[in-house]
Design an enzyme around this catalytic site. Structure first.
Site, PDB file in Angstrom:
ATOM      1  CD  GLU A   1      -3.481   3.406   4.147  1.00 30.59           C
ATOM      2  OE1 GLU A   1      -3.437   3.391   5.383  1.00 30.59           O
ATOM      3  OE2 GLU A   1      -4.513   3.155   3.497  1.00 30.59           O
TER       4      GLU A   1
ATOM      5  CB  THR B   1      -0.902  -0.004   1.252  1.00 30.54           C
ATOM      6  OG1 THR B   1      -1.451   1.287   1.449  1.00 30.54           O
ATOM      7  CG2 THR B   1      -0.114  -0.340   2.513  1.00 30.54           C
TER       8      THR B   1
HETATM    9  P1  NAD Z   1      -9.494  -7.444   2.150  1.00 33.84           P
HETATM   10  O1  NAD Z   1      -9.500  -7.170   3.617  1.00 33.84           O
HETATM   11  O2  NAD Z   1     -10.716  -7.196   1.350  1.00 33.84           O
HETATM   12  O3  NAD Z   1      -9.106  -8.981   1.899  1.00 33.84           O
HETATM   13  C1  NAD Z   1      -8.093  -9.636   2.600  1.00 33.84           C
HETATM   14  C2  NAD Z   1      -8.222 -11.128   2.334  1.00 33.84           C
HETATM   15  O4  NAD Z   1      -7.162 -11.797   3.049  1.00 33.84           O
HETATM   16  C3  NAD Z   1      -9.544 -11.733   2.827  1.00 33.84           C
HETATM   17  O5  NAD Z   1     -10.063 -12.610   1.849  1.00 33.84           O
HETATM   18  C4  NAD Z   1      -9.140 -12.498   4.083  1.00 33.84           C
HETATM   19  O6  NAD Z   1      -9.970 -13.628   4.331  1.00 33.84           O
HETATM   20  C5  NAD Z   1      -7.714 -12.905   3.734  1.00 33.84           C
HETATM   21  N1  NAD Z   1      -6.924 -13.146   4.955  1.00 33.84           N
HETATM   22  C6  NAD Z   1      -6.818 -12.329   6.039  1.00 33.84           C
HETATM   23  N2  NAD Z   1      -6.037 -12.915   6.979  1.00 33.84           N
HETATM   24  C7  NAD Z   1      -5.609 -14.095   6.452  1.00 33.84           C
HETATM   25  C8  NAD Z   1      -4.773 -15.133   6.940  1.00 33.84           C
HETATM   26  N3  NAD Z   1      -4.227 -15.072   8.168  1.00 33.84           N
HETATM   27  N4  NAD Z   1      -4.528 -16.202   6.146  1.00 33.84           N
HETATM   28  C9  NAD Z   1      -5.089 -16.279   4.904  1.00 33.84           C
HETATM   29  N5  NAD Z   1      -5.921 -15.337   4.404  1.00 33.84           N
HETATM   30  C10 NAD Z   1      -6.175 -14.258   5.177  1.00 33.84           C
HETATM   31  O7  NAD Z   1      -8.251  -6.651   1.595  1.00 33.84           O
HETATM   32  P2  NAD Z   1      -8.046  -5.897   0.195  1.00 33.84           P
HETATM   33  O8  NAD Z   1      -8.586  -4.534   0.313  1.00 33.84           O
HETATM   34  O9  NAD Z   1      -8.513  -6.775  -0.907  1.00 33.84           O
HETATM   35  O10 NAD Z   1      -6.455  -5.784   0.157  1.00 33.84           O
HETATM   36  C11 NAD Z   1      -5.665  -6.834  -0.386  1.00 33.84           C
HETATM   37  C12 NAD Z   1      -4.201  -6.456  -0.284  1.00 33.84           C
HETATM   38  O11 NAD Z   1      -3.962  -5.246  -1.001  1.00 33.84           O
HETATM   39  C13 NAD Z   1      -3.728  -6.206   1.156  1.00 33.84           C
HETATM   40  O12 NAD Z   1      -2.425  -6.739   1.276  1.00 33.84           O
HETATM   41  C14 NAD Z   1      -3.719  -4.688   1.275  1.00 33.84           C
HETATM   42  O13 NAD Z   1      -2.749  -4.256   2.209  1.00 33.84           O
HETATM   43  C15 NAD Z   1      -3.357  -4.284  -0.142  1.00 33.84           C
HETATM   44  N6  NAD Z   1      -3.860  -2.958  -0.567  1.00 33.84           N
HETATM   45  C16 NAD Z   1      -5.182  -2.630  -0.390  1.00 33.84           C
HETATM   46  C17 NAD Z   1      -5.641  -1.387  -0.827  1.00 33.84           C
HETATM   47  C18 NAD Z   1      -7.096  -0.992  -0.689  1.00 33.84           C
HETATM   48  O14 NAD Z   1      -7.444   0.153  -0.975  1.00 33.84           O
HETATM   49  N7  NAD Z   1      -7.993  -1.884  -0.299  1.00 33.84           N
HETATM   50  C19 NAD Z   1      -4.753  -0.480  -1.432  1.00 33.84           C
HETATM   51  C20 NAD Z   1      -3.415  -0.856  -1.595  1.00 33.84           C
HETATM   52  C21 NAD Z   1      -2.987  -2.102  -1.172  1.00 33.84           C
HETATM   53  P1  TYD Z   2     -10.744   4.092   4.414  1.00 30.42           P
HETATM   54  O1  TYD Z   2     -11.694   3.665   3.340  1.00 30.42           O
HETATM   55  O2  TYD Z   2     -10.824   3.440   5.757  1.00 30.42           O
HETATM   56  O3  TYD Z   2      -9.273   3.947   3.808  1.00 30.42           O
HETATM   57  P2  TYD Z   2      -7.831   4.465   4.393  1.00 30.42           P
HETATM   58  O4  TYD Z   2      -8.019   4.932   5.777  1.00 30.42           O
HETATM   59  O5  TYD Z   2      -7.008   3.231   4.323  1.00 30.42           O
HETATM   60  O6  TYD Z   2      -7.406   5.538   3.451  1.00 30.42           O
HETATM   61  O7  TYD Z   2     -10.929   5.647   4.658  1.00 30.42           O
HETATM   62  C1  TYD Z   2     -10.781   6.576   3.580  1.00 30.42           C
HETATM   63  C2  TYD Z   2     -10.924   7.975   4.147  1.00 30.42           C
HETATM   64  O8  TYD Z   2     -12.258   8.134   4.647  1.00 30.42           O
HETATM   65  C3  TYD Z   2     -10.005   8.224   5.330  1.00 30.42           C
HETATM   66  O9  TYD Z   2      -9.546   9.573   5.269  1.00 30.42           O
HETATM   67  C4  TYD Z   2     -10.896   8.026   6.537  1.00 30.42           C
HETATM   68  C5  TYD Z   2     -12.268   8.487   6.032  1.00 30.42           C
HETATM   69  N1  TYD Z   2     -13.434   7.810   6.672  1.00 30.42           N
HETATM   70  C6  TYD Z   2     -14.460   8.563   7.230  1.00 30.42           C
HETATM   71  O10 TYD Z   2     -14.448   9.801   7.210  1.00 30.42           O
HETATM   72  N2  TYD Z   2     -15.524   7.897   7.805  1.00 30.42           N
HETATM   73  C7  TYD Z   2     -15.589   6.537   7.863  1.00 30.42           C
HETATM   74  O11 TYD Z   2     -16.570   5.985   8.427  1.00 30.42           O
HETATM   75  C8  TYD Z   2     -14.526   5.777   7.263  1.00 30.42           C
HETATM   76  C9  TYD Z   2     -14.550   4.274   7.284  1.00 30.42           C
HETATM   77  C10 TYD Z   2     -13.469   6.447   6.664  1.00 30.42           C
END
Ligand code: NAD
Ligand code: TYD
Length: 351
Positions: A133, A131
């Site tokens: 972050e 990420t």
């Molecule tokens: P998500 O929370 O939707 O999915 C995570 C998945 O991992 C789930 O299916 C869960 O069951 C599985 N999981 C969790 N713990 C586990 C364990 N101990 N063993 C096996 N499986 C396990 O997450 P996401 O939003 O799809 O993110 C996927 C990846 O991408 C993560 O590594 C996250 O850090 C990264 N990422 C996410 C975002 C975003 O905006 N969502 C952005 C950049 C990077």
């Molecule tokens: P989020 O979707 O949790 O992603 P991240 O914190 O990983 O960027 O949140 C996106 C933005 O929205 C973040 O600035 C926090 C804000 N936010 C709210 O204002 N209210 C909420 O209920 C949530 C879940 C997030």
């Protein structure tokens, strides 16, 4: 060469990556390893579950012996590692869970790959999905580059930064072929409604308050999930081993402005007066240590690997809102049971 392990494939981004790979690469054997936590949902993959090149394995990456045995049995050639605890608010409540899954789980996978591939690293790859972050928080100017020093500010981002460091350490120390990508905030179909966009779409539909943290002035850089999956495909096949690629849409939005777009998009789709749902906006107590701004400079992946986002934000939001409206049962199922308890605990003290 074609046995590919995808971890976290039942989650939001993972399910889009699994679908893309199963449909596009018929000669690959795709193994989806997922613990099926609250965030993992096999319903996300119903359309590919019977494909001959797809297998699901239920298991926990925190169990090192299990992971090692799994590599011994299946002899995976390449790994795309997405499994993680992924929600910042949950990491503030329960940081240890993030250390177990995101750090120890990643090191277990690295160890298993190292043991399995020892002496034969040709055509092997450990791709770690991370990420933006990890780079910390920006003020009004500048972008995150691949060379930006790590400065994680939340337990979630600290655990992801740590896992990135371990992945690089395994390359440096043991010669493991690795690649890492760091992506900005994703949105789109199948995202669990704890994250901003699906949570607010759900609340607008049901005319529930929209809990905006602080003044809503925090900025995020949003990318449609299918464009992230396409970028992962590109990095997996054409990324240079050892390199890092930042992925983002050059698409920054202040939360409050984005929330107004969500209100008007849902309003127009369900026949409410456009903008009327803005009355649901409720400013609540800010998130502890809330990062002000994330913004990715994605020039490297664009220039070196030829990837670019395919969707404009307005179109992506429209498709996302349509997906949630057309999948009301999915939304209902994932927001019953344990979700209600989570919601009560997360938001009861914010008013
Ligand atoms: P998500 O929370 O939707 O999915 C995570 C998945 O991992 C789930 O299916 C869960 O069951 C599985 N999981 C969790 N713990 C586990 C364990 N101990 N063993 C096996 N499986 C396990 O997450 P996401 O939003 O799809 O993110 C996927 C990846 O991408 C993560 O590594 C996250 O850090 C990264 N990422 C996410 C975002 C975003 O905006 N969502 C952005 C950049 C990077
Ligand atoms: P989020 O979707 O949790 O992603 P991240 O914190 O990983 O960027 O949140 C996106 C933005 O929205 C973040 O600035 C926090 C804000 N936010 C709210 O204002 N209210 C909420 O209920 C949530 C879940 C997030």
């Amino acid at each position: 060469m074609n046995k590919v392990l995808i971890t976290g494939g039942a989650g939001f981004i993972g399910s889009h990556v699994v679908r893309l790979f199963v449909n596009k690469y018929k000669d690959y054997e795709i193994y989806n390893l997922d613990k099926l936590t609250y965030a993992g949902n096999l319903e996300n993959l119903q359309d590919v579950e019977n494909e001959p090149n797809y297998s699901f394995i239920k298991g926990d990456i925190v169990d090192g012996q299990f992971i090692n045995d799994l590599f011994g049995t299946h002899k995976f050639d390449r790994v795309i590692h997405l499994a993680a605890e992924s929600h910042v608010d949950r990491s503030i409540t329960n940081p240890l869970e993030f250390i177990h899954t995101n750090i120890i789980g990643t090191v277990n996978l690295l160890n298993a790959a190292k043991n399995q591939w020892e002496g034969d690293l040709e055509h092997k790859l450990f791709y770690h999905v991370s990420t933006d972050e990890v780079y910390g928080s920006l003020d009004d100017g500048g972008f995150f580059l691949e060379s930006t020093p790590y400065d994680p500010q939340s337990p979630y981002s600290a655990s992801k930064a740590s896992s990135d460091h371990f992945v690089r350490a395994y390359q440096n120390t043991y010669g493991l072929p690795i690649v890492i990508s760091n992506c900005s905030n994703n949105y789109g179909p199948n995202q669990f409604p704890e994250k901003l966009i699906p949570l607010f779409i759900n609340n607008i539909i049901h005319e529930k308050p929209l809990p905006v943290y602080g003044k809503g002035e925090n900025v995020r850089d949003w990318l449609y999930v299918i464009d992230h999956a396409r970028a992962i495909d590109v990095v997996f096949h054409r990324g240079k081993p050892g390199e890092t690629y930042n992925i983002g849409g050059f698409n920054e939005w202040k939360n409050i402005d984005l929330i107004k777009v969500l209100c008007s998009t849902v309003d127009s789709k369900i026949g409410r007066k456009i903008g009327s749902s803005e009355k649901l906006i409720t400013f609540v107590k800010d998130r502890a240590g809330h990062d002000l701004r994330y913004a990715i400079d994605a020039s490297k992946i664009m220039n070196e690997l030829g990837w670019e986002p395919s969707l404009q934000f307005e179109e992506g939001i429209r498709k996302t809102v349509e997906w949630y409206l057309n999948n009301a049962e999915w939304l209902l199922r994932v927001t019953s049971g344990a979700y209600l308890e989570y919601y009560r605990e997360q938001y009861q003290n914010r008013a």
